[in-house]
Scaffold this motif. Structure first.
Motif, PDB file in Angstrom:
ATOM      1  N   UNK A  33       0.937  -1.430   0.189  1.00  0.00           N
ATOM      2  CA  UNK A  33      -0.089  -0.100   0.135  1.00  0.00           C
ATOM      3  C   UNK A  33       0.892   1.464   0.209  1.00  0.00           C
ATOM      4  N   UNK A  34       2.091   1.079  -0.485  1.00  0.00           N
ATOM      5  CA  UNK A  34       3.090   2.408  -0.406  1.00  0.00           C
ATOM      6  C   UNK A  34       3.956   2.247   0.952  1.00  0.00           C
ATOM      7  N   UNK A  35       3.070   2.282   2.136  1.00  0.00           N
ATOM      8  CA  UNK A  35       3.998   2.601   3.262  1.00  0.00           C
ATOM      9  C   UNK A  35       3.842   0.745   3.686  1.00  0.00           C
ATOM     10  N   UNK A  36       2.496   0.593   4.550  1.00  0.00           N
ATOM     11  CA  UNK A  36       2.323  -0.580   4.872  1.00  0.00           C
ATOM     12  C   UNK A  36       2.233  -1.701   3.702  1.00  0.00           C
ATOM     13  N   UNK A  37       2.349  -3.052   4.040  1.00  0.00           N
ATOM     14  CA  UNK A  37       2.040  -4.152   3.161  1.00  0.00           C
ATOM     15  C   UNK A  37       0.855  -4.725   3.861  1.00  0.00           C
ATOM     16  N   UNK A  38      -0.236  -5.344   3.007  1.00  0.00           N
ATOM     17  CA  UNK A  38      -1.251  -5.974   3.657  1.00  0.00           C
ATOM     18  C   UNK A  38      -0.918  -7.371   2.928  1.00  0.00           C
ATOM     19  N   UNK A  39      -0.681  -8.483   4.013  1.00  0.00           N
ATOM     20  CA  UNK A  39       0.025  -9.715   3.617  1.00  0.00           C
ATOM     21  C   UNK A  39      -1.021 -10.645   3.165  1.00  0.00           C
ATOM     22  N   UNK A  40      -0.524 -11.718   2.607  1.00  0.00           N
ATOM     23  CA  UNK A  40      -1.244 -12.866   1.953  1.00  0.00           C
ATOM     24  C   UNK A  40      -2.507 -13.258   3.062  1.00  0.00           C
ATOM     25  N   UNK A  77       4.911  -9.019  11.934  1.00  0.00           N
ATOM     26  CA  UNK A  77       5.780  -8.063  11.296  1.00  0.00           C
ATOM     27  C   UNK A  77       6.953  -8.337  11.328  1.00  0.00           C
ATOM     28  N   UNK A  78       7.689  -8.898  12.289  1.00  0.00           N
ATOM     29  CA  UNK A  78       9.168  -9.213  12.319  1.00  0.00           C
ATOM     30  C   UNK A  78       9.450 -10.449  11.514  1.00  0.00           C
ATOM     31  N   UNK A  79       8.309 -11.335  11.559  1.00  0.00           N
ATOM     32  CA  UNK A  79       8.494 -12.768  10.762  1.00  0.00           C
ATOM     33  C   UNK A  79       8.198 -12.416   9.235  1.00  0.00           C
ATOM     34  N   UNK A  80       7.958 -11.165   8.498  1.00  0.00           N
ATOM     35  CA  UNK A  80       7.624 -11.227   7.358  1.00  0.00           C
ATOM     36  C   UNK A  80       8.953 -11.125   6.627  1.00  0.00           C
ATOM     37  N   UNK A  81       8.731 -11.415   5.307  1.00  0.00           N
ATOM     38  CA  UNK A  81      10.044 -11.705   4.302  1.00  0.00           C
ATOM     39  C   UNK A  81      10.164 -10.032   3.654  1.00  0.00           C
ATOM     40  N   UNK A  82       9.546  -9.282   4.168  1.00  0.00           N
ATOM     41  CA  UNK A  82       9.619  -7.812   3.737  1.00  0.00           C
ATOM     42  C   UNK A  82       9.900  -7.058   4.894  1.00  0.00           C
ATOM     43  N   UNK A  91       6.488  -3.315   6.872  1.00  0.00           N
ATOM     44  CA  UNK A  91       5.455  -3.388   8.032  1.00  0.00           C
ATOM     45  C   UNK A  91       6.446  -2.913   9.412  1.00  0.00           C
ATOM     46  N   UNK A  92       7.585  -3.443   9.465  1.00  0.00           N
ATOM     47  CA  UNK A  92       8.585  -3.104  10.665  1.00  0.00           C
ATOM     48  C   UNK A  92       8.809  -1.540  10.539  1.00  0.00           C
ATOM     49  N   UNK A  93       9.078  -1.063   9.303  1.00  0.00           N
ATOM     50  CA  UNK A  93       9.589   0.375   8.994  1.00  0.00           C
ATOM     51  C   UNK A  93       8.468   1.100   9.358  1.00  0.00           C
ATOM     52  N   UNK A 101      17.453  -3.890  11.277  1.00  0.00           N
ATOM     53  CA  UNK A 101      18.015  -5.188  10.834  1.00  0.00           C
ATOM     54  C   UNK A 101      18.393  -6.038  12.203  1.00  0.00           C
ATOM     55  N   UNK A 102      18.707  -5.345  13.236  1.00  0.00           N
ATOM     56  CA  UNK A 102      18.742  -6.022  14.460  1.00  0.00           C
ATOM     57  C   UNK A 102      17.689  -6.882  14.823  1.00  0.00           C
ATOM     58  N   UNK A 103      16.569  -6.354  14.902  1.00  0.00           N
ATOM     59  CA  UNK A 103      15.144  -6.738  15.248  1.00  0.00           C
ATOM     60  C   UNK A 103      15.028  -8.144  14.285  1.00  0.00           C
ATOM     61  N   UNK A 104      15.140  -7.931  12.930  1.00  0.00           N
ATOM     62  CA  UNK A 104      14.971  -9.046  12.160  1.00  0.00           C
ATOM     63  C   UNK A 104      15.953 -10.325  12.613  1.00  0.00           C
ATOM     64  N   UNK A 105      17.225  -9.685  12.618  1.00  0.00           N
ATOM     65  CA  UNK A 105      17.995 -11.022  12.919  1.00  0.00           C
ATOM     66  C   UNK A 105      17.996 -11.534  14.277  1.00  0.00           C
TER      67      UNK A 105
END
Ligand code: HEC
Ligand code: HEC
Ligand code: HEC
Length: 475
Positions: free
Chosen positions: A217-224, A360-365, A368-370, A411-415
Motif C-alpha cells: 500500500x506504499x507504506x504498509x504491506x497488506x499480507x497474503x 511483522x518481524x517474521x515477514x519476508x519484507x 511493516x516493521x519500518x 536489521x537488529x530486530x529481524x536478525x
C-alpha cells in the motif's frame, strides 16, 4: 478524536436498537431501512475515507496520497449545497455501484465502487435512506481533486470501467451454504478486503488471478490472507480470525496497524460475530496462493521465546538518540525495550506484544516493521486503546530516529527476534518515510494517451476512406 468516539457511540447504540426497530423502520420508509443502512455503512467503512482528521463525519476532505497525486474524498452528507442531498436513489446507486457522479462525471476508483458494485439493490436502498435521513448535513465543500494530465480527464475512467468493472450485483451460489454466500458478499463487496490485500495489475486494477495474495500500500504491506498454510493464514483457526478482526490483535501471531488498524477500529470490530465468522468461512474456501519468499516457513513462527539469540543485559541504554555510533542493540534498548521487554518478550498481559511469533518481524519484507517504527500504532476498540508512539518525527513523536538508525535497529530486530535473512537499507527507510514508491503509471498513462490519440486518428482516416469508397460505389 471527537468524531471517532461519536461514531463509536452512534454505532454501538444503533446496533443495540437495530434488532428491535427493524419492523418499525421498514414501515416508516418504503424505500429502505436506515438501521440496516447504518450497519452496512459501518461494514463498508464509508466513514474512513469520507471524513477528514478532526472533521465532521462524512463531510469529506480527506487527502488521499495516491501514486497519481492527491485525491480528496467528497462530502456525502445530505447537505443540498455541499453534499448529496440532491441525489435520488438512482443517482446514489450509480455513484456507489458504477462510479458515476450525479452530474455524469466519472469517479476515480479511489472510491471502491468496483467492490461496491456487488451490493444488492436492497442494501443500496437501505444505505441511501440512512445517508439521507440519519446523517447530519454539513454545508461545507472540501478541497477539489486536481490530478495532472491526462488523469484529470475523468472520462478516461469510462474505458477503465469497461475493462474492470463488474456489471452485476452479487449473485448467490446455490451450491454453497448461506454462510459462505454471506462471507463472499461481504469480502468481495461491502468490506472490500481486496482493495488492500489483492495485488494490482498494470493499470492499477485488482489482479483477480491472485486475489488476496498480498499487496503493497506504499507504506504498509497488506499480507497474503489466502488459506495457504505457510504464506497465508491457513494455520489460523476460524475462531482466531474472528478474534483478530474483532479486536485487532491475536496473541503470538499478529496485530493490526496502518489501514488494518483503522478498518478494525471503525468497521470490523462493530460487525456481528455471525458476519465475521462468515468472512472466515469464505476466506478458507479460496484458492491458496504461495509467495516465493514465504514458502519455507510462516511469518507467524519466526524467532523463539526459549532462546532469544542475544541476551541484552549489560548493553548500555543510550541516552543520546542521535548518536551515530549506536548499535542496533543499544537503539533497541534505548527505544523499544521499555515496552516490549529487554528480550522483546512483550508483557504478560499481552498488551505489549512479543516481537517473535509476530507477523511483522517474521515477514519476508521490511515494510511493516519500518512503518510501525516510523508511524507507530494507534487503534481503539471498545474503549481500549493500543498505542505505540512513532519514531518518524511527526508531531507528537517524543523521539525522532533518522533513516540510518531505523535501518540498523530494524536489521537488529529481524536478525535477533524475527526472520534472520531480511535486510533493510537507509534508502528503504527514506522511501517508506516519504510514502512509498511513485507509480510509473502516470508516465505510462501519458504514453498510452498519445498512443490512443494516434490510434484514433488512424481509425478516423480509415473510416473516412471507407465512407468515400462506399459513396463512390453508390454514385
Ligand atoms: C477507500 C476510500 C473510500 C471509501 C471506503 C468510500 N469512498 Fe466514497 N469516495 C471516495 C473518494 C476519494 C471519492 C471522490 C472520488 C472522485 O473525486 O473521483 C468518493 C466519492 C463518493 C461519492 C460521489 C459524491 C460526489 O458527488 O462527489 C459517493 C456518493 C460516495 N463516495 C459514497 C460512498 C459510500 C456510500 C461509501 C460506503 C458504502 C463510500 N463512498 C466509501 C473514497 C471512498
Ligand atoms: C485499508 C486496507 C485494508 C483493508 C480494507 C483490509 N486490510 Fe487486512 N491488513 C491490512 C494491512 C496493512 C495489514 C498489516 C497490518 C499490520 O501488520 O500491522 C493487514 C493485516 C491483516 C491480517 C493479518 C495478517 C498478518 O500476517 O498479520 C488479516 C488476517 C487481515 N488483514 C484480514 C483482512 C480481511 C478479512 C479484510 C476484509 C474483511 C481486510 N483484512 C481488509 C490492510 C487492510
Ligand atoms: C510506549 C510503548 C512502546 C514502545 C516504546 C514501543 N512499542 Fe512497539 N508496540 C507497542 C504497542 C502498545 C503495540 C501494539 C499492540 C497491539 O496492536 O495490540 C506495539 C506494536 C509493535 C509491533 C507490531 C506492529 C503491528 O502493527 O503488527 C512491532 C513490530 C513493534 N511494536 C516494534 C517496536 C519497536 C522496534 C520499537 C522501538 C523502536 C517499539 N515497538 C517501541 C508499544 C510500544
Amino acid at each position: 478524536m471527537m468524531w471517532r468516539s461519536f461514531i463509536y457511540k452512534a454505532t454501538a447504540c444503533s446496533l443495540a436498537v437495530s434488532a428491535l426497530s427493524v419492523t418499525h423502520h421498514a414501515k416508516a420508509d418504503p424505500l429502505g431501512d436506515p438501521q440496516r443502512g447504518r450497519y452496512l455503512a459501518v461494514a463498508s467503512d464509508c466513514v474512513a475515507c469520507h471524513t477528514a482528521p478532526h472533521g465532521q463525519p462524512f463531510a469529506g476532505g480527506l487527502a488521499m496520497h495516491t501514486p497519481l497525486g492527491i485525491m480528496y474524498s467528497t462530502n456525502i452528507t445530505p447537505s443540498l449545497s455541499a453534499g448529496i442531498g440532491h441525489y435520488s436513489l438512482e443517482d446514489f446507486k450509480k455513484a456507489v455501484r458504477r462510479g458515476v457522479r450525479k452530474d455524469g462525471a466519472n469517479l476515480y476508483p479511489a472510491m471502491p465502487y468496483t467492490s461496491y458494485s456487488y451490493l444488492t439493490d436492497q442494501d443500496i436502498a437501505d444505505l441511501y435512506v440512512y445517508f439521507q435521513k440519519e446523517v447530519a448535513p454539513v454545508d461545507k465543500k472540501g478541497p477539489v481533486t486536481a490530478l495532472p494530465f491526462p488523469m484529470n480527464i475523468r472520462f478516461s475512467m469510462a474505458f477503465w470501467n469497461m475493462l474492470f468493472l463488474n456489471g452485476k450485483p452479487y449473485q448467490s451460489d446455490p451450491t454453497k451454504s448461506a454462510e459462505w454466500n454471506r462471507g463472499a458478499y461481504l469480502v468481495e463487496g461491502a468490506t472490500h478486503c481486496g482493495t488492500c490485500h489483492t495485488p494490482r495489475g498494470f493499470l492499477m486494477q485488482e489482479d483477480l488471478a491472485h486475489p488476496l495474495s498480498g499487496a503493497s500500500l506504499g507504506t504498509w504491506y497488506a499480507p497474503n490472507i489466502t488459506p495457504d498454510a505457510v504464506s497465508g493464514i491457513g494455520s489460523w483457526s476460524a475462531q482466531e480470525l474472528t478474534e483478530y478482526l474483532h479486536t485487532g490483535r491475536l496473541h503470538d501471531k499478529a496485530q493490526a496497524g496502518g489501514g488494518m488498524g483503522e478498518a478494525v477500529e471503525h468497521s470490523f470490530s462493530h460487525m456481528s460475530s455471525d458476519d465475521l465468522n462468515a468472512i472466515g468461512v469464505y476466506l478458507h474456501s479460496l484458492k491458496p496462493v504461495s509467495n516465493p519468499q514465504e514458502q519455507a516457513s510462516s511469518r507467524f513462527t519466526q524467532g523463539s521465546d526459549v532462546n532469544p539469540a542475544i541476551k541484552l543485559r549489560g548493553v548500555v541504554p543510550i541516552m543520546d538518540h542521535n548518536d551515530d555510533a549506536a548499535s542496533g542493540a543499544s537503539l533497541f534498548m534505548g527505544n523499544c525495550a521499555s515496552c516490549h521487554g529487554a528480550n522483546a518478550q512483550g508483557s504478560k498481559d499481552g498488551y505489549y506484544p512479543s516481537l517473535w511469533h509476530n507477523s511483522v518481524t517474521g515477514a519476508s519484507r521490511g515494510d511493516n516493521l519500518l512503518s510501525t517504527i516510523l508511524y507507530g500504532v494507534s487503534r481503539s476498540v471498545e474503549g481500549q486503546q493500543a498505542f505505540m508512539p512513532g519514531f518518524g518525527g511527526k508531531s507528537g513523536d517524543a523521539v525522532q530516529l533518522d533513516d540510518n538508525q531505523i535501518a540498523k535497529l530494524s536489521n537488529f530486530v529481524f536478525k535477533t527476534y524475527g526472520r534472520p535473512g531480511v535486510q533493510v537499507t537507509p534508502q528503504d527507510v527514506a522511501l517508506i518515510r516519504k510514502g512509498g514508491p511513485a507509480s510509473p503509471l502516470l508516465l505510462l498513462a501519458r504514453v498510452g494517451m498519445a498512443a490512443s490519440a494516434i490510434l484514433a486518428l488512424i481509425l478516423c482516416v480509415v473510416l473516412f476512406a471507407i465512407r468515400r469508397h462506399k459513396n463512390r460505389n453508390v454514385a
